[in-house]
Motif scaffolding. Structure first.
Motif, PDB file in Angstrom:
ATOM      1  N   CYS A  56      -3.322  -3.602  -3.571  1.00 49.42           N
ATOM      2  CA  CYS A  56      -3.663  -4.662  -2.610  1.00 49.42           C
ATOM      3  C   CYS A  56      -4.569  -5.708  -3.247  1.00 49.42           C
ATOM      4  O   CYS A  56      -4.421  -6.900  -3.003  1.00 49.42           O
ATOM      5  N   PHE A  58      -3.255   4.820   8.249  1.00 48.49           N
ATOM      6  CA  PHE A  58      -4.123   4.041   7.389  1.00 48.49           C
ATOM      7  C   PHE A  58      -3.458   2.703   7.102  1.00 48.49           C
ATOM      8  O   PHE A  58      -2.491   2.627   6.360  1.00 48.49           O
ATOM      9  N   CYS A  83      -7.367   6.052   1.659  1.00 49.28           N
ATOM     10  CA  CYS A  83      -7.102   5.059   0.600  1.00 49.28           C
ATOM     11  C   CYS A  83      -7.206   5.736  -0.759  1.00 49.28           C
ATOM     12  O   CYS A  83      -8.162   6.455  -1.042  1.00 49.28           O
ATOM     13  N   ALA A  84      -6.194   5.512  -1.605  1.00 52.14           N
ATOM     14  CA  ALA A  84      -6.121   6.205  -2.900  1.00 52.14           C
ATOM     15  C   ALA A  84      -6.698   5.377  -4.041  1.00 52.14           C
ATOM     16  O   ALA A  84      -6.552   5.745  -5.201  1.00 52.14           O
ATOM     17  N   CYS A 115      -5.757   2.646  -5.385  1.00 52.45           N
ATOM     18  CA  CYS A 115      -4.772   2.218  -6.382  1.00 52.45           C
ATOM     19  C   CYS A 115      -4.938   0.743  -6.708  1.00 52.45           C
ATOM     20  O   CYS A 115      -4.510   0.273  -7.745  1.00 52.45           O
ATOM     21  N   PHE A 116      -5.557   0.013  -5.802  1.00 58.81           N
ATOM     22  CA  PHE A 116      -5.863  -1.409  -5.971  1.00 58.81           C
ATOM     23  C   PHE A 116      -4.642  -2.307  -6.117  1.00 58.81           C
ATOM     24  O   PHE A 116      -4.737  -3.403  -6.647  1.00 58.81           O
ATOM     25  N   CYS A 118       0.817  -1.219   0.000  1.00 58.14           N
ATOM     26  CA  CYS A 118       0.000   0.000   0.000  1.00 58.14           C
ATOM     27  C   CYS A 118       0.852   1.272   0.000  1.00 58.14           C
ATOM     28  O   CYS A 118       1.589   1.538   0.945  1.00 58.14           O
TER      29      CYS A 118
END
Ligand code: SF4
Ligand code: SF4
Lengths: 191, 294
Positions: free
Chosen positions: A88, A56, A82-83, A85-86, A47
């Motif tokens: 994760c 976070f 949370c941005a 970005c996926f 992340c």
């Protein structure tokens, strides 16, 4: 009263207040795979936000949901860091889709009309779609940042305007706005 | 070739230069763009959070508009590409499609599931192809070092042709256009756009690290396929410079602009003057090395 710092699971004052919270999340789009998380921490170590803002922590967010710390999770401003970005989602070995769990939890928070910069931005964005069919950037930015936030931008808006780069101040809504609004309303009714 | 063009919101607002450059390049390579003028926003994750069903329905509406035209959808934004293609995948499930079609029926619409969603970068490399692209290059990039900044959403979109951990598309494109691709690890990093209003400190730091590494690797420009990445990397670059304590000064080009430059289009027509980080040094370097092909 100065409460404990949001998101500190270890804090003795953070108590489980909803043992079925995980089921609530599990039943929402994005939350379906929550139960299979093995807390391996691959998500957190992928992340980019956690690397800069340890408040976070996506693995810990999942743990807190499972522990039933409903209020603690929903009132935590870090939830909105949370941005999307996926990274994760791509890397989780158990296909838990952690980034999509953030979406599900934010959905609950928005449904409860929680306050703060995150919910304010999401609401301004949705309102802008309802009003014009597409986003009116200037308005969403102003409503999200408010005047104080806009002032913190310093010369940026002026420099953008000088370059002809500024978002439009006025915007013509799409012809199909009534149609789009009807569709959004219908979806919200769950019809 | 004809495509249903979905410019999205930002390419028609603060990143208008992207829309302009895309139209010029498309015309040059013989792609006819039929704009979906009445299509709504893709939701960009915000509508998805607020009401996932509404987001799915709105994107199904857009897809149905393209289906009525018998065309595939063309996007120029990573986030549009992600959310439209995610919706498209969800709508492959017959039950979901029926449920959403009941909503669309109120507007007299229906989506059969027969549309593909493609980003311009993919169309250039796969449908137009390197050979035809190269034939249009009149002002090769003179081996100038250009680094890619992919943006997360294009790489994570379902059906993405690229390996998200090691994509090659922009590097291949730079080579076709006569430039030298610069590789660096943060070319697949996140620009931070989606927290720009909520956590600007985080977004600026994220983009700063990418810019810093690209510059350190010798890049003279960055090429990005996403207007949201462009906004952070270009308009907020002065803040990024402050965050890392050194001037970054790295011009950021939309992929369409880079292609347009190599096609010999006038930089002013490509909207390069709208950028906050001056593209002049790059254009000058280009002119210095200029080998105009007949
Ligand atoms: S990577 Fe997946 S399984 Fe591992 S902690 Fe994160 S969500 Fe759980
Ligand atoms: S999607 Fe959110 S939680 Fe997942 S890696 Fe990206 S910023 Fe972190």
């Amino acid at each position: 009263m100065a409460g404990p710092k949001a998101g500190t699971v270890a804090s003795s004052t953070v108590r489980p207040d909803s043992p079925t919270f995980w089921k609530e999340v599990l039943g929402l789009p994005g939350g379906e795979a929550l139960a299979t998380c093995i807390q391996c921490n691959t998500c957190t170590s992928s992340c980019p936000v956690e690397a800069l803002e340890p408040e976070f922590n996506i693995r810990r967010l999942i743990a807190r949901i499972k522990l039933g710390l409903r209020e603690d999770v929903l009132s935590d401003e870090a939830l909105w860091a949370c941005a999307r970005c996926f990274a994760c989602v791509a890397r989780c070995p158990k296909h838990v889709r952690p980034g999509d769990i953030v979406e599900a939890v934010r959905h609950i928070a928005l449904g409860e009309e929680r306050e703060g910069p995150g919910p304010r931005h999401a609401r301004a964005f949705v309102e802008s779609i309802r009003d014009g069919g597409r986003i009116h950037e200037a308005r969403v930015t102003l409503e999200s940042l408010r005047l104080a936030g806009l002032l913190r931008e310093g010369w940026l808006p002026a420099r953008m305007a000088w370059r002809g780069k500024a978002p439009r101040l006025r915007r013509r809504p799409l012809k199909s706005v009534p149609e789009i609004r009807a569709l959004l309303d219908a979806a919200e009714e769950g019809a | 070739m004809r495509l249903a063009y979905f410019p999205g919101c930002v390419a028609l607002d603060s990143c208008r230069e992207l829309d302009i450059a895309t139209r010029l390049v498309a015309e040059e390579v013989g792609i006819e763009l039929v704009e979906l003028e009445d299509a709504g926003c893709c939701g960009a994750g915000n509508l998805q959070e607020y009401n996932p069903e509404a987001a799915l329905a709105l994107n199904a509406r857009t897809l149905s508009m393209a289906e009525d035209l018998g065309l595939d959808v063309l996007t120029v934004c990573g986030t549009c590409q992600l959310y439209l293609s995610r919706a498209n995948v969800a709508l492959r499930d017959p039950e979901t499609r029926e449920r959403v079609n009941r909503l669309l029926a109120r507007l007299g619409r229906r989506y059969g599931g027969g549309v593909r969603v493609k980003h311009f970068l993919q169309v250039l490399l796969e449908d137009v192809g390197p050979r035809r692209l190269a034939a249009h290059v009149r002002r090769p990039l003179g081996n100038l070092p250009v680094a890619a900044f992919y943006g997360c959403h294009l790489l994570r979109a379902p059906g993405a042709a690229e390996d998200a951990e090691d994509p090659r598309a922009i590097e291949r494109l730079v080579e076709v256009l006569g430039g030298t691709p610069v590789t660096y690890s943060r070319r697949t990093a996140c620009c931070g756009f989606h927290v720009l209003t909520v956590r600007q400190d985080v977004a600026v730091k994220m983009s700063a690290l990418g810019l810093q590494e690209a510059r350190g690797a010798g890049a003279q420009a960055l090429a990005t396929p996403c207007p949201l990445c462009h906004l952070v990397l270009d308009a907020y670059q002065h803040k990024a410079s402050r965050a890392v304590g050194e001037p970054l000064n790295l011009p950021v080009l939309h992929v369409s602009q880079l292609v347009g430059l190599s096609f010999g289009f006038d930089p002013a027509r490509l909207g390069l003057r709208r950028h906050l980080v001056s593209v002049k040094p790059f254009v000058r370097a280009l002119e210095d090395t200029e080998v105009v092909k007949a």
